[in-house]
Design a protein around this motif. Structure first.
Motif, PDB file in Angstrom:
ATOM      1  N   TYR A 247       0.731  -1.198   0.061  1.00  0.00           N
ATOM      2  CA  TYR A 247       0.047   0.087   0.086  1.00  0.00           C
ATOM      3  C   TYR A 247       0.892   1.118  -0.134  1.00  0.00           C
ATOM      4  CZ  TYR A 247      -3.234   3.627   1.482  1.00  0.00           C
ATOM      5  OH  TYR A 247      -4.152   4.719   1.466  1.00  0.00           O
TER       6      TYR A 247
ATOM      7  N   SER B 119       0.869   5.473   0.004  1.00  0.00           N
ATOM      8  CA  SER B 119       0.181   6.559   0.124  1.00  0.00           C
ATOM      9  C   SER B 119       0.938   7.843   0.104  1.00  0.00           C
ATOM     10  CB  SER B 119      -0.500   6.631   1.687  1.00  0.00           C
ATOM     11  OG  SER B 119       0.668   6.429   2.687  1.00  0.00           O
TER      12      SER B 119
ATOM     13  N   GLY C  87      -2.653  -3.835   5.043  1.00  0.00           N
ATOM     14  CA  GLY C  87      -1.924  -2.967   5.552  1.00  0.00           C
ATOM     15  C   GLY C  87      -0.712  -3.871   6.150  1.00  0.00           C
TER      16      GLY C  87
ATOM     17  N   LYS D 267       2.147  -4.368   4.160  1.00  0.00           N
ATOM     18  CA  LYS D 267       3.658  -3.381   3.951  1.00  0.00           C
ATOM     19  C   LYS D 267       2.887  -2.175   3.352  1.00  0.00           C
ATOM     20  CE  LYS D 267       6.305  -7.639   2.461  1.00  0.00           C
ATOM     21  NZ  LYS D 267       7.121  -8.037   1.592  1.00  0.00           N
ATOM     22  N   ARG D 268       3.583  -1.047   3.779  1.00  0.00           N
ATOM     23  CA  ARG D 268       3.356   0.148   3.372  1.00  0.00           C
ATOM     24  C   ARG D 268       4.621   1.066   3.077  1.00  0.00           C
ATOM     25  NH1 ARG D 268      -0.998   2.595   7.991  1.00  0.00           N
ATOM     26  NH2 ARG D 268      -2.482   0.467   8.149  1.00  0.00           N
TER      27      ARG D 268
END
Length: 501
Positions: A130, A132, A274, A276-277
């Protein structure tokens, strides 16, 4: 008539290699003259002639598709491309640079994640990542660059082959259509979303029976992931549940603007997406300046102070590289227009020889602009571009709007950033307005007053309103980026608005 028909066929066989449209028209006219009440055979005769003419067209030298075609001569430009044209082409958003600067750490992490995921080939285990970050921080461009690097390694035989599918959530008519797009990209078959969901669920549940290209690992990139959030969140659950199944060979990379999107989802989804971010921070002014310099590599038309001024201006508002490129491109257009006007009004003068004493004396005159100097865009040009971009008509309308209208726009921005969804309802905005007013000691407006404010903003095209009767579930959306609202209202007389922008 039989003798004539036989003669026509003989004539047609004799000139198969040549085609004359006038001959065909004469034959058709003759056939019409021979028509009679019994002329059912006459129609057959006409059909035979038409078929023969079609055969003649096929035997035409070069093919009928080449009739009238003209060869395009490869000639160089009569006028060489100027530095302004090169700069404007390099600063467009569609221009993809060969390398994304200032994102080395993020690029390394994405490359390591994908190598570990697809490196096993057909024994690949599913995985999720993910990503961001605020808009304009290079998230999608960095992932695409890493994919290109891995594809080059596949061609060199250093990495097993894999498949890559990219889906943008904003281009889907509904969240459920992601199944249709993904299934069509993998199989080439276009199905309804319900049937596509069944096929995909069966495919990712057991991939042992797949062979050839279908057995390769699949990297699925979903941009604007937050748009796929529906009422029961089933779409995101299925997408992030498939990689957890054995032998799925599916690697999912989700990109959104909100860092805490997994926490807003149901626990069964948050536990999957959630794992791996990776967060992309906004660009600083030094990074923006470095990116602009890399885009203009070999084209010296920007003064160093002008580039720094543009970078600092954008970094103070949002750090969006797209806005920085747009600002610099507009500054180039302003400088080009200014210099073109200067050269058209001022006649060329023969430069006089200057003595050493004259050269040492300071001069208050504007230095001559020549291609040799290369520094065309000045701080004044950037300032004029800022005035045109950030002081556009919609900015002025926001600044001159009423106090309650500014609170309404602030509530729209706050709601969009809180939910990461560009579209909302009037009921939610009204509740946010009441909450903001109550928290800052303002009088809470009633429902009808807010409804009138929303209609006025929609009439000014500052908002996009769902057509139909006015009601509390009417859908609303900002017609301009949130950065424009932030820039317009940050110095408003309502000082507390800046806390929510």
């Amino acid at each position: 008539m039989d003798d004539r028909f036989h003669a026509l066929l003989i004539d047609g066989n004799e000139d198969d290699d040549t085609y004359n449209p006038s001959d065909e028209s004469e034959e058709e006219l003759d056939g019409e003259e021979e028509g009679s009440p019994q002329s059912k055979p006459g129609k057959k005769l006409k059909q035979a002639k038409t078929s023969k003419a079609a055969n003649k067209r096929q035997s035409f030298s070069g093919g009928i598709e080449k009739v009238g075609a003209k060869a395009v001569v490869d000639r160089p430009r009569k006028k060489p491309q100027s530095d302004f044209e090169k700069a404007k082409a390099a600063l467009t958003l569609s221009a993809v640079p060969p390398y994304m600067p200032c994102r080395d750490v993020e690029r390394t992490e994405i490359a390591a994640f994908l190598k570990d995921s697809v490196g096993a080939g057909e024994n690949c285990l599913g995985n999720c990542l993910y990503i961001s970050g605020v808009p304009g921080t290079g998230k999608t461009a960095t992932v695409r660059e890493v994919i290109k690097e891995l594809e080059s390694k596949v061609d060199a035989g250093e990495l097993p082959a894999f498949r890559f599918v990219e889906i943008n959530g904003l281009r889907l008519p509904s969240p459920d259509h992601v199944y249709t797009v993904l299934h069509e990209a993998l199989t080439g078959q276009h199905l309804g979303w319900k049937k596509a969901l069944e096929c995909l669920d069966e495919r990712f549940s057991s991939s042992k029976h797949l062979k050839g290209a279908d057995a390769r690992p699949c990297v699925l990139l979903i941009d604007e992931l937050d748009v796929l959030v529906n009422r029961n969140q089933s779409v995101l659950y299925n997408i992030f549940d498939w990689p957890t199944r054995p032998q799925s060979r599916l690697v999912v990379i989700g990109i959104a603007n909100t860092m805490d999107l997994p926490e807003r989802m149901l626990p069964r989804i948050a536990s999957r997406m959630g794992m791996k971010r990776l967060a992309f921070s906004p660009y600083s002014h030094k990074q923006l300046e470095e990116i602009i310099a890399s885009r203009l590599d070999g084209v010296r038309i920007f003064d160093k102070q002008a580039a720094e001024f543009a970078s600092r201006k954008v970094a103070a508002v949002s750090g969006d590289i797209r806005r920085a490129l747009e600002l610099c491109r507009r500054a180039v257009e302003v400088a080009e227009a200014r210099i073109a006007e200067h050269t058209s009004t001022v006649p060329p003068e023969v430069p006089e020889s200057r003595t050493d004493q004259d050269e040492n004396q300071p001069s208050n005159s504007v230095p001559e602009v020549t291609p040799a100097t290369g520094q065309f865009v000045t701080m004044a040009d950037v300032d004029a571009a800022i005035s045109q971009l950030f002081e556009a008509p919609q900015i002025q309308m926001m600044q001159r709007s009423s106090k309650l209208a500014k609170i309404f726009l602030t509530a729209m921005v706050y709601e969009q950033r809180r939910t990461s969804v560009v579209e909302t309802t009037f009921e939610k905005v009204a509740a946010t307005c009441s909450e903001l007013c109550a928290s800052n000691g303002e009088d809470i407006p009633d429902f009808d007053t807010l409804l009138g404010i929303g209609c006025k903003l929609g009439a000014l095209r500052l908002l996009l309103c769902e057509p139909g009767a006015r009601h509390k579930l009417q859908k609303l959306q900002l017609n301009f980026p949130c950065d424009d609202v932030t820039f317009a209202l940050k110095d408003s007389e309502v000082s507390w608005l800046s806390k929510y922008l």
